[in-house]
Design an enzyme around this catalytic site. Structure first.
Site, PDB file in Angstrom:
ATOM      1  N   ASN A 112     -51.122  -5.683   4.855  1.00 13.30           N
ATOM      2  CA  ASN A 112     -50.207  -5.793   6.007  1.00 13.30           C
ATOM      3  C   ASN A 112     -50.856  -5.384   7.331  1.00 13.30           C
ATOM      4  O   ASN A 112     -50.362  -5.747   8.403  1.00 13.30           O
ATOM      5  CB  ASN A 112     -48.929  -4.970   5.791  1.00 13.30           C
ATOM      6  CG  ASN A 112     -47.982  -5.575   4.784  1.00 13.30           C
ATOM      7  OD1 ASN A 112     -47.180  -4.891   4.162  1.00 13.30           O
ATOM      8  ND2 ASN A 112     -48.049  -6.893   4.597  1.00 13.30           N
ATOM      9  N   TRP A 113     -51.990  -4.655   7.271  1.00 13.21           N
ATOM     10  CA  TRP A 113     -52.689  -4.306   8.520  1.00 13.21           C
ATOM     11  C   TRP A 113     -53.152  -5.558   9.257  1.00 13.21           C
ATOM     12  O   TRP A 113     -53.422  -5.518  10.454  1.00 13.21           O
ATOM     13  CB  TRP A 113     -53.894  -3.406   8.258  1.00 13.21           C
ATOM     14  CG  TRP A 113     -53.539  -2.005   7.825  1.00 13.21           C
ATOM     15  CD1 TRP A 113     -53.785  -1.434   6.608  1.00 13.21           C
ATOM     16  CD2 TRP A 113     -52.885  -0.982   8.618  1.00 13.21           C
ATOM     17  NE1 TRP A 113     -53.307  -0.142   6.589  1.00 13.21           N
ATOM     18  CE2 TRP A 113     -52.762   0.164   7.810  1.00 13.21           C
ATOM     19  CE3 TRP A 113     -52.389  -0.939   9.921  1.00 13.21           C
ATOM     20  CZ2 TRP A 113     -52.166   1.342   8.260  1.00 13.21           C
ATOM     21  CZ3 TRP A 113     -51.799   0.232  10.368  1.00 13.21           C
ATOM     22  CH2 TRP A 113     -51.699   1.353   9.544  1.00 13.21           C
TER      23      TRP A 113
ATOM     24  N   TRP B 183     -35.896 -14.105   6.435  1.00 10.82           N
ATOM     25  CA  TRP B 183     -34.485 -13.843   6.786  1.00 10.82           C
ATOM     26  C   TRP B 183     -34.287 -14.025   8.288  1.00 10.82           C
ATOM     27  O   TRP B 183     -33.340 -14.668   8.735  1.00 10.82           O
ATOM     28  CB  TRP B 183     -34.123 -12.424   6.360  1.00 10.82           C
ATOM     29  CG  TRP B 183     -32.709 -12.025   6.604  1.00 10.82           C
ATOM     30  CD1 TRP B 183     -31.659 -12.162   5.744  1.00 10.82           C
ATOM     31  CD2 TRP B 183     -32.169 -11.435   7.802  1.00 10.82           C
ATOM     32  NE1 TRP B 183     -30.505 -11.689   6.315  1.00 10.82           N
ATOM     33  CE2 TRP B 183     -30.784 -11.236   7.581  1.00 10.82           C
ATOM     34  CE3 TRP B 183     -32.713 -11.049   9.024  1.00 10.82           C
ATOM     35  CZ2 TRP B 183     -29.945 -10.674   8.542  1.00 10.82           C
ATOM     36  CZ3 TRP B 183     -31.879 -10.494   9.980  1.00 10.82           C
ATOM     37  CH2 TRP B 183     -30.512 -10.310   9.743  1.00 10.82           C
TER      38      TRP B 183
ATOM     39  N   GLU C 148     -40.577  -3.856 -16.975  1.00 15.24           N
ATOM     40  CA  GLU C 148     -39.783  -5.084 -16.990  1.00 15.24           C
ATOM     41  C   GLU C 148     -39.778  -5.635 -15.567  1.00 15.24           C
ATOM     42  O   GLU C 148     -39.612  -4.876 -14.604  1.00 15.24           O
ATOM     43  CB  GLU C 148     -38.341  -4.787 -17.406  1.00 15.24           C
ATOM     44  CG  GLU C 148     -38.192  -4.300 -18.822  1.00 15.24           C
ATOM     45  CD  GLU C 148     -38.526  -5.389 -19.834  1.00 15.24           C
ATOM     46  OE1 GLU C 148     -38.173  -6.559 -19.601  1.00 15.24           O
ATOM     47  OE2 GLU C 148     -39.142  -5.046 -20.862  1.00 15.24           O
TER      48      GLU C 148
ATOM     49  N   SER D  99     -48.362  -2.722   2.797  1.00 13.42           N
ATOM     50  CA  SER D  99     -49.545  -2.855   1.935  1.00 13.42           C
ATOM     51  C   SER D  99     -50.822  -2.757   2.767  1.00 13.42           C
ATOM     52  O   SER D  99     -50.785  -2.883   4.002  1.00 13.42           O
ATOM     53  CB  SER D  99     -49.512  -4.211   1.219  1.00 13.42           C
ATOM     54  OG  SER D  99     -49.748  -5.249   2.144  1.00 13.42           O
TER      55      SER D  99
ATOM     56  N   ASP E 160     -39.369  -7.913  -0.202  1.00 11.83           N
ATOM     57  CA  ASP E 160     -39.979  -9.079   0.434  1.00 11.83           C
ATOM     58  C   ASP E 160     -38.898  -9.976   1.052  1.00 11.83           C
ATOM     59  O   ASP E 160     -37.774 -10.025   0.562  1.00 11.83           O
ATOM     60  CB  ASP E 160     -40.778  -9.864  -0.619  1.00 11.83           C
ATOM     61  CG  ASP E 160     -41.720 -10.871   0.014  1.00 11.83           C
ATOM     62  OD1 ASP E 160     -41.963 -10.796   1.244  1.00 11.83           O
ATOM     63  OD2 ASP E 160     -42.215 -11.748  -0.720  1.00 11.83           O
ATOM     64  N   GLY E 161     -39.257 -10.674   2.122  1.00  7.38           N
ATOM     65  CA  GLY E 161     -38.363 -11.687   2.680  1.00  7.38           C
ATOM     66  C   GLY E 161     -37.750 -11.336   4.021  1.00  7.38           C
ATOM     67  O   GLY E 161     -36.906 -12.080   4.519  1.00  7.38           O
ATOM     68  N   ASN E 162     -38.168 -10.229   4.627  1.00 10.04           N
ATOM     69  CA  ASN E 162     -37.612  -9.864   5.943  1.00 10.04           C
ATOM     70  C   ASN E 162     -37.906 -10.942   6.987  1.00 10.04           C
ATOM     71  O   ASN E 162     -37.047 -11.306   7.794  1.00 10.04           O
ATOM     72  CB  ASN E 162     -38.225  -8.554   6.453  1.00 10.04           C
ATOM     73  CG  ASN E 162     -37.833  -7.365   5.599  1.00 10.04           C
ATOM     74  OD1 ASN E 162     -36.958  -7.467   4.767  1.00 10.04           O
ATOM     75  ND2 ASN E 162     -38.503  -6.243   5.804  1.00 10.04           N
ATOM     76  N   GLY E 163     -39.162 -11.425   6.974  1.00 13.85           N
ATOM     77  CA  GLY E 163     -39.589 -12.410   7.969  1.00 13.85           C
ATOM     78  C   GLY E 163     -38.793 -13.699   7.828  1.00 13.85           C
ATOM     79  O   GLY E 163     -38.281 -14.258   8.806  1.00 13.85           O
TER      80      GLY E 163
ATOM     81  N   ARG F 131     -38.552  -7.548  -7.473  1.00 12.42           N
ATOM     82  CA  ARG F 131     -39.110  -8.152  -6.255  1.00 12.42           C
ATOM     83  C   ARG F 131     -38.073  -9.102  -5.666  1.00 12.42           C
ATOM     84  O   ARG F 131     -37.520  -9.943  -6.379  1.00 12.42           O
ATOM     85  CB  ARG F 131     -40.402  -8.926  -6.558  1.00 12.42           C
ATOM     86  CG  ARG F 131     -40.970  -9.561  -5.293  1.00 12.42           C
ATOM     87  CD  ARG F 131     -42.336 -10.184  -5.484  1.00 12.42           C
ATOM     88  NE  ARG F 131     -42.824 -10.581  -4.167  1.00 12.42           N
ATOM     89  CZ  ARG F 131     -44.060 -10.499  -3.755  1.00 12.42           C
ATOM     90  NH1 ARG F 131     -45.008 -10.065  -4.562  1.00 12.42           N
ATOM     91  NH2 ARG F 131     -44.404 -10.873  -2.542  1.00 12.42           N
TER      92      ARG F 131
HETATM   93  C1  FPP Z   1     -41.829  -7.932   3.502  1.00  7.46           C
HETATM   94  O1  FPP Z   1     -41.191  -8.927   4.265  1.00  7.46           O
HETATM   95  C2  FPP Z   1     -41.557  -6.629   4.004  1.00  7.46           C
HETATM   96  C3  FPP Z   1     -42.483  -5.802   4.615  1.00  7.46           C
HETATM   97  C4  FPP Z   1     -43.869  -6.189   4.810  1.00  7.46           C
HETATM   98  C5  FPP Z   1     -42.136  -4.492   5.094  1.00  7.46           C
HETATM   99  C6  FPP Z   1     -40.984  -3.814   4.433  1.00  7.46           C
HETATM  100  C7  FPP Z   1     -40.292  -3.056   5.483  1.00  7.46           C
HETATM  101  C8  FPP Z   1     -38.981  -2.784   5.518  1.00  7.46           C
HETATM  102  C9  FPP Z   1     -38.058  -3.131   4.422  1.00  7.46           C
HETATM  103  C10 FPP Z   1     -38.331  -2.119   6.699  1.00  7.46           C
HETATM  104  C11 FPP Z   1     -38.872  -0.821   7.090  1.00  7.46           C
HETATM  105  C12 FPP Z   1     -39.121   0.105   5.956  1.00  7.46           C
HETATM  106  C13 FPP Z   1     -38.634   1.343   5.874  1.00  7.46           C
HETATM  107  C14 FPP Z   1     -38.992   2.206   4.736  1.00  7.46           C
HETATM  108  C15 FPP Z   1     -37.717   1.890   6.881  1.00  7.46           C
HETATM  109  P1  FPP Z   1     -42.074 -10.053   4.927  1.00  7.46           P
HETATM  110  O2  FPP Z   1     -42.218  -9.717   6.362  1.00  7.46           O
HETATM  111  O3  FPP Z   1     -43.358 -10.203   4.162  1.00  7.46           O
HETATM  112  O4  FPP Z   1     -41.152 -11.281   4.717  1.00  7.46           O
HETATM  113  P2  FPP Z   1     -41.631 -12.799   4.619  1.00  7.46           P
HETATM  114  O5  FPP Z   1     -42.418 -12.911   3.340  1.00  7.46           O
HETATM  115  O6  FPP Z   1     -40.347 -13.523   4.564  1.00  7.46           O
HETATM  116  O7  FPP Z   1     -42.442 -13.100   5.845  1.00  7.46           O
END
Ligand code: FPP
Length: 247
Positions: free
Chosen positions: A75-76, A32, A214, A72, A27-30, A195
Site C-alpha cells: 500500500n506504500w 465503493w 477457514e 499492507s 477490501d473494496g473501499n476504493g 475477505r
Molecule cells: C482496501 O480497499 C482497504 C485499504 C487499503 C485500507 C483499509 C482501511 C480502512 C478500512 C479504513 C481505515 C482503517 C482504520 C483501522 C481506521 P481498497 O482501497 O484496496 O479498495 P479497492 O480494491 O476497491 O480499490
C-alpha cells in the site's frame, strides 16, 4: 454421556464455538467510493465506520482476538495523497477509539513494520498500547505496513542471529521457534479469515498463521459490510466441518 446443547443465542450463533481469532482483509473501499462517483478517500472514511462496527460486534459476541489488515507493505505504492489520508484516518481512529477500547476492555496491538509509519501515528499507537495494555477482554490487532513474507524473513533473521551467537542450535529449530518470532507470537492462529469485495486472494496476509484457517470471501464491499453479515458468516463457519487433514 450426552453433551450439552449448544448455547445458541437469539441470533442463532453458538457463543461457545466462536473462532478464538478472526482475521479480516478489508477490501473494496476504493470501489465503493468510485461507484458513488466519490473520491477514494471517502471510501476509506466510510470503511473506518465499518471497522468500528466490527470491533464492537466482535467484542460483544466474545471473539478473543481480531486482526484487521489496515495497510499492507504494498500500500506504500499508492498515491501520496491516499497514503497520507489513510495515515490521518488511522490517527483519528486511535485518538477517538482509545476511550472506548478502555471501557470495553480491549487491548490494542499492532503487527507490521511500525518503524515505517509516520512519527505522529507511531506516537498514537504507543499511547493506545500503553493505555490498553492490561485489558483482557479482546485483542484488537491492526496490521499496519504488514506483509506476510517480510514477517517470515524478519523471524528467520532473528533466529539466524541466535544461531550465530550460539544461543540456539540449528537442529533445535522447530515450528514453535518460528512462531515465537512472528508478530503474532502468543496469539492463537486465526481459525477464520474473511475477505470482502470478492477477490479470491490472500494478498500476503498472515501467510504462516492461516495454514488451517477457514476462508470466507464475500462480494460485499468493506464499507457496506454489516453486523448481520458478520454474524451470518460466523454461523456458516460453525456449520463447517474442520478436519485439519484428518478424515
Ligand atoms: C482496501 O480497499 C482497504 C485499504 C487499503 C485500507 C483499509 C482501511 C480502512 C478500512 C479504513 C481505515 C482503517 C482504520 C483501522 C481506521 P481498497 O482501497 O484496496 O479498495 P479497492 O480494491 O476497491 O480499490
Amino acid at each position: 454421556m450426552k453433551s450439552n446443547p449448544p448455547s445458541l443465542d437469539s441470533d442463532g450463533l453458538d457463543r461457545s464455538a466462536l473462532p478464538a481469532h478472526l482475521a479480516m482483509i478489508m477490501d473494496g473501499n476504493g470501489r465503493w467510493a468510485q461507484k458513488k462517483l466519490m473520491n477514494r478517500v471517502k471510501g476509506h472514511e466510510q470503511g473506518a465506520d465499518t471497522v468500528r462496527m466490527v470491533v464492537r460486534t466482535c467484542r460483544e459476541i466474545g471473539i478473543a482476538c481480531l486482526t484487521l489488515y489496515a495497510f499492507s507493505t504494498e500500500n506504500w505504492q499508492r498515491p501520496k495523497t491516499e497514503v497520507a489520508a489513510l495515515m490521518a484516518l488511522l490517527k483519528k481512529f486511535l485518538v477517538a477509539e482509545r476511550a472506548e477500547m478502555q471501557v470495553n476492555n480491549i487491548r490494542f496491538h499492532v503487527i507490521g513494520e511500525q518503524e515505517r509509519l509516520p512519527a505522529d501515528v507511531r506516537d498514537e499507537i504507543q499511547r493506545t498500547r500503553d493505555a490498553t495494555k492490561t485489558n483482557n477482554g479482546m485483542v484488537l490487532s491492526l496490521a499496519l505496513s504488514y506483509g506476510g513474507r517480510a514477517e517470515i524473513v524478519r523471524a528467520v533473521r532473528e533466529i539466524a542471529a541466535d544461531v550465530q551467537n550460539g544461543r540456539l542450535r540449528a537442529d533445535a529449530i522447530t515450528e514453535d521457534t518460528l512462531i515465537g518470532h512472528l508478530y503474532t507470537a502468543g496469539m492463537p492462529d486465526p481459525e477464520l479469515l474473511i475477505r470482502t469485495s470478492g477477490e479470491m486472494r490472500i494478498s500476503n496476509f498472515l501467510l504462516w498463521q492461516i495454514a488451517y484457517a477457514e476462508l470466507f470471501i464475500t462480494p460485499t464491499l468493506w464499507p457496506d459490510f454489516t453486523r448481520e453479515e458478520l454474524i451470518d458468516i460466523l454461523k456458516q463457519y460453525q456449520a463447517r466441518d474442520r478436519r485439519f487433514g484428518r478424515v
